[in-house]
Scaffold this motif. Structure first.
Motif, PDB file in Angstrom:
ATOM      1  N   LYS C  49       0.828  -1.212   0.000  1.00  0.00           N
ATOM      2  CA  LYS C  49       0.000   0.000   0.000  1.00  0.00           C
ATOM      3  C   LYS C  49       0.862   1.262   0.000  1.00  0.00           C
ATOM      4  CE  LYS C  49      -1.825  -1.305   3.903  1.00  0.00           C
ATOM      5  NZ  LYS C  49      -1.146  -2.593   4.145  1.00  0.00           N
ATOM      6  N   SER C  50       1.765   1.330   0.953  1.00  0.00           N
ATOM      7  CA  SER C  50       2.603   2.531   1.047  1.00  0.00           C
ATOM      8  C   SER C  50       3.462   2.684  -0.197  1.00  0.00           C
ATOM      9  CB  SER C  50       3.496   2.455   2.273  1.00  0.00           C
ATOM     10  OG  SER C  50       2.708   2.337   3.426  1.00  0.00           O
ATOM     11  N   THR C  51       3.927   1.573  -0.706  1.00  0.00           N
ATOM     12  CA  THR C  51       4.768   1.648  -1.899  1.00  0.00           C
ATOM     13  C   THR C  51       3.966   2.222  -3.072  1.00  0.00           C
ATOM     14  OG1 THR C  51       5.980  -0.274  -1.104  1.00  0.00           O
ATOM     15  CG2 THR C  51       6.281   0.323  -3.399  1.00  0.00           C
ATOM     16  N   TYR C  91       2.210  10.786   4.561  1.00  0.00           N
ATOM     17  CA  TYR C  91       2.850   9.474   4.467  1.00  0.00           C
ATOM     18  C   TYR C  91       2.676   8.713   5.763  1.00  0.00           C
ATOM     19  CZ  TYR C  91       4.726  11.307   0.171  1.00  0.00           C
ATOM     20  OH  TYR C  91       4.837  11.841  -1.078  1.00  0.00           O
ATOM     21  N   GLN C  92       2.953   7.425   5.676  1.00  0.00           N
ATOM     22  CA  GLN C  92       2.629   6.567   6.814  1.00  0.00           C
ATOM     23  C   GLN C  92       3.380   6.942   8.082  1.00  0.00           C
ATOM     24  OE1 GLN C  92       3.207   2.421   6.060  1.00  0.00           O
ATOM     25  NE2 GLN C  92       2.343   1.822   8.020  1.00  0.00           N
ATOM     26  N   GLU C  93       4.702   7.025   7.976  1.00  0.00           N
ATOM     27  CA  GLU C  93       5.448   7.404   9.162  1.00  0.00           C
ATOM     28  C   GLU C  93       5.383   8.921   9.236  1.00  0.00           C
ATOM     29  OE1 GLU C  93       6.566   5.290  11.173  1.00  0.00           O
ATOM     30  OE2 GLU C  93       6.423   3.473   9.955  1.00  0.00           O
ATOM     31  N   LEU C 170      -4.091   9.702   2.390  1.00  0.00           N
ATOM     32  CA  LEU C 170      -3.831   9.560   3.828  1.00  0.00           C
ATOM     33  C   LEU C 170      -3.412   8.122   4.107  1.00  0.00           C
ATOM     34  CD1 LEU C 170      -7.048  11.439   5.040  1.00  0.00           C
ATOM     35  CD2 LEU C 170      -4.726  12.362   4.965  1.00  0.00           C
ATOM     36  N   ASP C 171      -2.124   7.914   4.389  1.00  0.00           N
ATOM     37  CA  ASP C 171      -1.617   6.563   4.641  1.00  0.00           C
ATOM     38  C   ASP C 171      -1.615   6.307   6.145  1.00  0.00           C
ATOM     39  OD1 ASP C 171      -0.475   4.104   4.477  1.00  0.00           O
ATOM     40  OD2 ASP C 171       1.350   4.747   3.440  1.00  0.00           O
ATOM     41  N   GLU C 172      -2.544   5.503   6.584  1.00  0.00           N
ATOM     42  CA  GLU C 172      -2.722   5.197   8.006  1.00  0.00           C
ATOM     43  C   GLU C 172      -2.712   6.444   8.883  1.00  0.00           C
ATOM     44  OE1 GLU C 172      -0.988   1.798   9.632  1.00  0.00           O
ATOM     45  OE2 GLU C 172      -0.618   0.825   7.722  1.00  0.00           O
ATOM     46  N   PRO C 173      -3.620   7.376   8.626  1.00  0.00           N
ATOM     47  CA  PRO C 173      -3.604   8.610   9.412  1.00  0.00           C
ATOM     48  C   PRO C 173      -4.148   8.389  10.816  1.00  0.00           C
ATOM     49  CG  PRO C 173      -5.508   8.604   7.982  1.00  0.00           C
ATOM     50  CD  PRO C 173      -4.737   7.350   7.654  1.00  0.00           C
TER      51      PRO C 173
HETATM   52 MG   LIG Z   1       2.374   1.080   4.836  1.00  0.00          MG
END
Ligand SMILES: [Mg+2]
Ligand SMILES: Nc1ncnc2c1ncn2[C@@H]1O[C@H](COP(=O)(O)OP(=O)(O)OP(=O)(O)O)[C@@H](O)[C@H]1O
Ligand SMILES: Nc1ncnc2c1ncn2[C@@H]1O[C@H](COP(=O)(O)OP(=O)(O)OP(=O)(O)O)[C@@H](O)[C@H]1O
Ligand SMILES: [Mg+2]
Lengths: 308, 351, 535, 351
Positions: C49-51, C91-93, C170-173
């Motif tokens: 997903k993040s990629t 981004y996720q982080e 929104l990546d894992e917000p």
């Molecule tokens: Mg991810």
């Protein structure tokens, strides 16, 4: 034009009649320099001159700063051993404006305006190079086979290195049998001298003569030569400049063949000049330090009372 | 009062004051400033005047350090620029020709920009670590300077050039004015525009900045170019002050003094937040220290020890961990290299 | 597919491929995003997903495939370009500058100007306004690094929302947000959706996905499994699409019996804190954790749960009260002191306080165990491999290569590595601060089961999670926090519900828990109030 | 083959080989090694022999850098230890007394440990940034060395002491054996125990390491002590090699060479992963470069440029970004200082 009286009489903070000398030393980069410093300090004490001393750590900037601070302190005479040859005009003019006479020691400056300083006392590095070359020419007189010379230069760009190289080259260029096969800086240190000489020995099969711009590099090179299984002074003839105690010892031991003296002990001569300048006497424009050369026999004789 | 003590400039200013005052015991008219022959004259003026090159170099260094880098090559750039300018001037038919001098100065500064661009390229584009990238120019630059001067010292005699480092303008030493100008310029650029913020962001977290859409590379690149420019101006100043160029010794060790000035001024070597004012303060402290050593006549054998002692004290005073232990219990977040036992940096916010 | 992309779609990605050395992160992935929809991107940890998001926004180069944004093919060279083209991303982080202030972080790169200079007052005013809109009340000039991870996440979201973009990613917000903040975020998202923005949303919370999304795309092992309308896909089908087999994870979870204090044999306490506190961080609290007991901490964002954990572990030093381990009073001088007493602490911010990115999975896992043994007694390699293998399998860490660098793992897998590090130390008290942050449903169930097994085996656990349900499901006892003080402690039984806990948090008091001395403890007792906060 | 190219030692080894082979053109018997007077003799032997002090210092530097620090004071420690040992020996009644020499060596190394502890204290306990903390000792240390030698060069004549840097043992130069020993020791300590892992962890993320129960401070402290110890041994070696101690020049610039060696060897200045083998390789490259300059007769004015050129090439080859652009499309994530995406052809290079 002699500001001696003015400076001493009115300006100086010390009105005890004692002469104040501001001395701006180059640094403490070598044993030679330290002996020079000691000589100045000791003879000042002896001559009853109040010495203000500073160490520029090899930086012209620092030296200029020190000189300026002497001007501010209104010393009677300023003496200094210039780090480099040029760039002194401004600060010396300031001294002149403040009517403080200046004496150069050990190294000359390169300025068209000779009125900026009273006199220069010190060695003549070109002459030293020439003396080294002359000994070599005499030593190999009558021989025809080529003489391979390697040279260990002082720090790149420094006046002694430039001049000793030039003076030497000047003398040997007359005879084509003299060939400098390698010339590299040994930075005036033993460790570098040894390292460079080691490389020379590997790269050049047939070295006849080593000319080192100071004793320390020569002493380092001796170790390298011995390490290669050769006899220093015999298999390879060695000429150095300076005549510090360790060098003289090696000379006496036959490991060095010839040393051109470059004496740091100009303290007494300097104090004389200082007194004369303050008294308003005329002094010569150029005073060469009393220096000589040493062969192995002379070294043996001179060694016991060598001070530095 | 407590606020004053906690101000980030408190300790540097205190150090400076102590150093200055201690001079008073040895030189009673240390603080006197008068006008002689239409020139400002006095020990304090001298400190700023001689300190000007260091101030310049330190300002440039601050920005580079703020981006998370470091520039070891400034000393070489100082030498190269001085050498080139002097060489060109020495080749002039009339060394006093203003146009000729301007051309030489322009050429030297142009070269400085180029050298900065080289550093910036290696660091920002090629990705070589800053210490190493600038170490290359540090070594090569000395060689270059020696080539330019041909291993000799080039002496010139040019009054327009003389002005830069040794002249006066409206009674004030010109070098002080130049330093002020560059300082003002840097302040303006970083604090009135967004550049300062961008630099702090890149230095604080390059990856995050990139994800936030900042041209980190361009910012880093600019930092090195600016630092080289400052060093170039400093080089002109130093060579002009002594009317000669010394490829070997000009600017030697100045990078270390500059780094020290930056740190004393409160900018972290880890990058991020920076303080130009602090840097100038730091540079002045170092310069005052040098002057003090001369005027109180520290014996040469102990000069280095004395210098190190003062620097140690300043650094200790700047260290929150040390202050906490000595002066009381107020603690600040721990610096990265000493993570243990420090309390967490939690700022209280009304929840 | 024609170059103009899917008709009506604002964003079309077709046949996207991306490889990393040794890993095929994306393989022929198609993806469509329409204006005015919230589209959930679903998949297990490491599914890609993040990629996919990074490939889209130019953080990574695309190896193959085509991206069409608003009718024009694009290939961004960096986030800036993506941003300028109207794609705004969280981004996720959390990726912000800790050294800058909240306001600076929000506006960096697009500062409000006046006469060419930054307009600082405007900058702060706008930031405050923006955060108010998200229901967050923080000092916008505070350095971001001083705020909790959750607040940082909200700031990142605020920044992305403020960039008036066509596409919001929104990546894992919500991974470290509480119900309240999630509510605020969803409100804003709905509003943006109304305005026609296309939103790509990633989350492992199925409830949230079902609440907010219109459609979803499921990835598995870097391939697209399918695209579904949320309404038409049951949770069970979703999970099996993600995991690839008919795993009755959800049912299993539902079935899990509620833990209860009644079932616990309370032998001896492992730790007892009496009046333990730290000025400015957490008011003195008392808490006892027994062998085999799971104690949950409930509270809102910033209520001080992490602070309690840090005090017990010695990561921060207490300046009030007493801490007893096995009945003997101790001063926790640091993490090592705690570890020597078999206490483990799995911190919430894996990136800054947990993992060492450039070390391998294996090295990260054995790190704490090795630290406890000291440098001179290295863990034999065979034993390392054994332990690491076991946990890589047990936690299903992907890729299952112990020599991969941890920094290159997906977020969820990094979290599993951190957990594994502490599990192999076999502690008697395990402090878990948000252990399930960013972890997929399957693994989450795995971890929950693990907690149950461990506590059954006699391990004491302090469990912190933003997900109240999770706390309720696992804990024997729940301590409730509010404004950095412990306001209540309840035995978990059928009476205890999420609503009741929320009520306690809202009102600020419940039935006062007995403190260590057995005497009832009044949260309003002025004696225990050590300066609550100073601004 | 491709694997070989991608091995992290590929480029350093290639550089070394190219340098060595290029010597062959100037010195045909460059690779010849023979035994003369029971001693190994040859250019290759010399490179290792003269490189031994740098190897030692670099090994210590590697560990300090791995913890995320840096040590600028190694040069001063070299000078101090050499000076102290020589001073003590020169004061001996019988300079050839083995016990006396051992005592002097022990004293000097003890002082080295103390100096390392001072650095470690400033960095790990007080929290001063490593560059600054060690800069203090760098400056003060030169002063100290000058005080010890009284500004003179102390010459000694002690065959036991001579052994350390200039002697032979079973035909092999003793200095090579010492360097090997320390290298082996460092390898053993870091790779056979867990120390290496702990160092890498602290250098990678100090706070995370602390929370994992690692005594970060202690590790950092140890790093500086070890680096000073290595520098101390190097100092003995250098002074023993020429039977004299030169407080001014011994070890000058060695810190920069050491940092370079570490980086060429593939250890990042940001801390974390380190490679002792790579460092030794890096030190050998630098020493070979120096020897090459002597033997192919590069004129002194251009040695600096030549040196910088070779270093630049090595650094470029080590840079993944550069390799990617020149050798093909294999790309790696960019290193920290160059945060932006790998260079696209589009990225403008403002030069
Ligand atoms: Mg991810
Ligand atoms: N920079 C990288 N280098 C090598 N491999 C990587 C890198 N980034 C990601 N990967 C790998 O790509 C795969 C997909 O990772 P990604 O981060 O996209 O997963 P994700 O779906 O976001 O998972 P999560 O839910 O855990 O965040 C993983 O196997 C991961 O290890
Ligand atoms: N809603 C908020 N408003 C203002 N500040 C907050 C808020 N939430 C958290 N903070 C800040 O975050 C800091 C750390 O919070 P802390 O980690 O103690 O809370 P927590 O209960 O562990 O929260 P979390 O749910 O994030 O784990 C607090 O010191 C506070 O400054
Ligand atoms: Mg928390």
């Amino acid at each position: 034009a002699c500001g001696g009286d003015d400076g001493a009489g009115s300006g100086s903070g010390n009105d005890d009649g004692k002469i104040t000398l501001g001395f701006a030393q180059v640094g403490a980069e070598s044993g030679w320099r330290t002996a020079n410093t000691k000589s100045v300090q000791d003879s000042a004490k002896e001559a009853g001159i109040d010495l203000q001393f500073s160490d520029a750590q090899q930086k012209q900037e620092n030296q200029i700063k020190a000189i300026r601070s002497y001007i501010t302190q209104k010393v009677d005479v300023i003496a200094f051993s210039p780090v480099v040859e040029s760039g002194w005009d401004t600060v010396l003019r300031e001294a002149k404006d403040a009517k403080i006479p200046v004496i150069l020691t050990d190294r000359a400056i390169d300025s068209p305006d000779k009125t900026l300083y009273k006199t220069f006392i010190g060695s003549d590095f070109v002459l030293e190079g020439k003396k080294a070359g002359e000994w070599l020419v005499t030593e190999y007189q009558g021989k025809t086979e080529p003489v391979n010379i390697v040279e260990l230069q002082g720090s790149t760009g420094s006046a002694p290195a430039n001049d000793r190289k030039a003076g030497f080259a000047d003398v040997i260029k007359a005879d084509p049998k003299f060939k400098v096969v390698a010339s590299q800086t040994g930075e005036f240190t033993r460790a570098k001298g040894k390292e460079v000489m080691d490389a020379f020995l590997k790269a050049n099969k047939d070295i006849d003569v080593l000319y080192a711009h100071n004793d320390d590099m020569g002493l380092g090179a001796i170790e390298a030569i011995e390490g290669a299984g050769l006899k220093p002074g015999v298999d390879i003839k060695i000429i150095t400049v300076d005549a510090v105690k360790d060098g003289m010892q090696a000379l006496a031991d036959g490991k060095i063949n010839f040393i051109v003296e470059c004496s740091p002990l100009l303290g007494p001569q300097l104090m004389d000049l200082v007194k004369k300048v303050v008294a308003g006497e005329t002094v010569p424009e150029r005073v060469v330090t009393e220096e000589t050369t040493f062969t192995q026999e002379q070294a043996k004789a001179a060694l016991p009372n060598r001070q530095y | 009062m407590a606020n004053l003590v906690r101000h980030r400039f408190f300790w540097p200013v205190l150090t400076l004051v102590v150093l200055l005052v201690s001079n008073l015991f040895f030189t009673p008219d240390f603080f006197a400033i008068d006008v002689r022959q239409g020139h400002l004259y006095g020990s304090l003026v001298d400190i700023v005047r001689f300190g000007a090159p260091l101030i310049l170099v330190s300002i440039g260094m601050t920005l580079v350090i703020a981006t998370g880098g470091i520039d070891l090559s400034v000393g070489s750039v100082v030498a190269i620029c001085g050498a080139l300018a002097c060489l060109r001037i020495s080749e002039l038919g009339d060394q006093n020709s203003v146009l000729g001098v301007l051309a030489a100065v322009g050429l030297a500064l142009g070269l400085a920009l180029l050298l900065g661009a080289w550093n910036g390229l290696l660091v920002a584009q090629v990705g070589i670590q800053p210490i190493i990238a600038t170490l290359i120019l540090m070594v090569a630059g000395r060689g270059l300077a020696q080539l330019i001067t041909d291993g000799q010292i080039i002496t010139i005699n040019s009054s327009p050039y003389k002005l830069i480092g040794g002249g006066y303008w409206l009674t004030v030493p010109f070098s002080i004015l130049v330093a002020l100008l560059v300082f003002g310029l840097a302040l303006l650029l970083t604090r009135r525009t967004a550049l300062g913020l961008l630099i702090e962001s890149v230095g604080g977290n390059a990856e995050a900045s990139r994800l936030a859409g900042i041209h980190s590379r361009r910012i880093i690149f600019t930092g090195y170019v600016f630092a080289a420019f400052c060093a170039g101006v400093a080089g002109l100043m130093i060579s002009s002050n002594v009317s000669s160029a010394d490829g070997n010794n000009a600017g030697l060790w100045i990078e270390l003094d500059a780094i020290l000035a930056v740190v004393i001024g409160g900018t972290s070597l880890a990058g991020g937040r920076f303080s130009l004012g602090g840097t100038v303060l730091g540079a002045l402290i170092i310069q005052t220290l040098t002057t003090t050593i001369y005027s109180i006549g520290i014996p040469p054998e102990t000069t280095l020890l004395f210098k190190a002692l003062v620097v140690t004290i300043v650094c200790l005073l700047q260290s929150p961990a040390f202050r906490a232990r000595v002066f009381g219990r107020r603690r600040k977040p721990p610096p990265p290299p000493a993570p243990e036992r420090e309390p967490q940096p939690k700022v209280e916010v009304p929840a | 597919m024609e170059t103009s992309g899917e008709p009506g779609a604002i964003l079309t990605m077709a046949g996207i491929g991306k490889r990393f050395p040794g890993v095929r992160a994306l393989d022929e992935v198609d993806f469509r995003l329409f204006p005015g929809e919230v589209h959930a991107l679903m998949g297990e940890n490491g599914a890609g997903k993040s990629t996919l998001i990074k490939v889209l926004t130019g953080v990574y180069d695309v190896d193959e495939g085509e991206i069409v944004l608003d009718g024009t093919p694009v290939r961004f060279t960096g986030p800036l370009q993506a941003q300028q083209a109207g794609v705004s991303t969280v981004y996720q982080e959390v990726n912000l500058c800790a050294n800058l202030s909240v306001a600076e972080n929000i506006y960096i790169g697009r500062e409000p100007r006046r006469f060419g200079a930054i307009h600082w007052t405007e900058l702060r005013r706008r930031s405050r306004q923006l955060l108010d809109g998200l229901g967050l009340d923080v000092d916008v000039s505070a350095p971001l690094g001083s705020l909790s991870l959750a607040v940082q996440q909200m700031v990142a979201i605020a920044r992305a929302i403020d960039i008036s973009a066509k596409v919001l990613i929104l990546d894992e917000p919500t991974s470290s947000l509480d119900a309240d903040e999630v509510g605020q975020l969803f409100r804003v998202m709905r509003q943006l959706k109304q305005e026609g923005m296309a939103i790509l949303f990633v989350s492992h919370f199925l409830d949230q996905v079902y609440e907010i999304s219109d459609r979803m795309t499921v990835l598995r092992n870097g391939r697209r499994v399918g695209e579904y309308a949320t309404r038409e896909l049951s949770q069970l089908d979703l999970v099996s699409a993600m995991i690839g087999k008919e795993l009755a994870v959800l049912e299993e979870l539902e079935e899990q019996p509620r833990r209860s204090l009644a079932t616990l044999e309370r032998d001896r306490p492992v730790v007892e804190a009496a009046g333990l506190g730290r000025n400015g961080a957490i008011a003195p609290f008392s808490l006892t954790i027994h062998r085999g007991e799971v104690v949950g901490l409930a509270g809102l964002l910033g209520s001080g749960r992490t602070e309690i954990a840090r005090l017990l572990f010695g990561a921060d030093r207490a300046d009030a009260g007493e801490l007893k381990v096995d009945g003997a009073p101790v001063t926790m001088r640091g993490p090592r002191a705690a570890m020597a007493r078999d206490i483990a602490f799995c911190s919430e911010n894996r990136r800054t306080e947990g993992l060492v990115a450039e070390l391998t999975v294996r090295e990260n896992i054995i790190l704490a165990l090795q630290a406890a043994r000291g440098w001179s007694r290295p863990l034999p390699r065979r034993r390392q491999d054994e332990l690491v293998d076991r946990y890589v399998k047990a936690l299903r860490i992907v890729p299952a290569n112990p020599e991969a660098l941890v920094g290159q793992l997906s977020g969820g897998n990094q979290q599993k590595v951190l957990l594994a590090r502490w599990l192999i130390t076999e502690p008697r008290l395990l402090i878990l601060d948000e252990p399930t942050r960013g972890i997929d449903v399957g693994a989450k169930a795995e971890i929950q089961r693990l907690v149950v097994t461990l506590s059954d085996g006699g391990m004491a656990v302090l469990f912190i999670s933003a997900e109240l349900e999770e706390v309720l499901r696992l804990s024997h006892k729940i301590a409730v926090l509010r404004d950095r003080r412990m306001v209540d402690e309840l035995a978990n039984d059928d009476e205890v519900t999420a609503d009741r806990i929320m009520a306690i948090i809202a009102s600020g008091h419940g039935a006062a828990p007995p403190d260590a001395a057995g005497r009832p403890h009044d949260p309003h007792d002025p004696d225990v109030v050590v300066v609550r906060e100073e601004v």
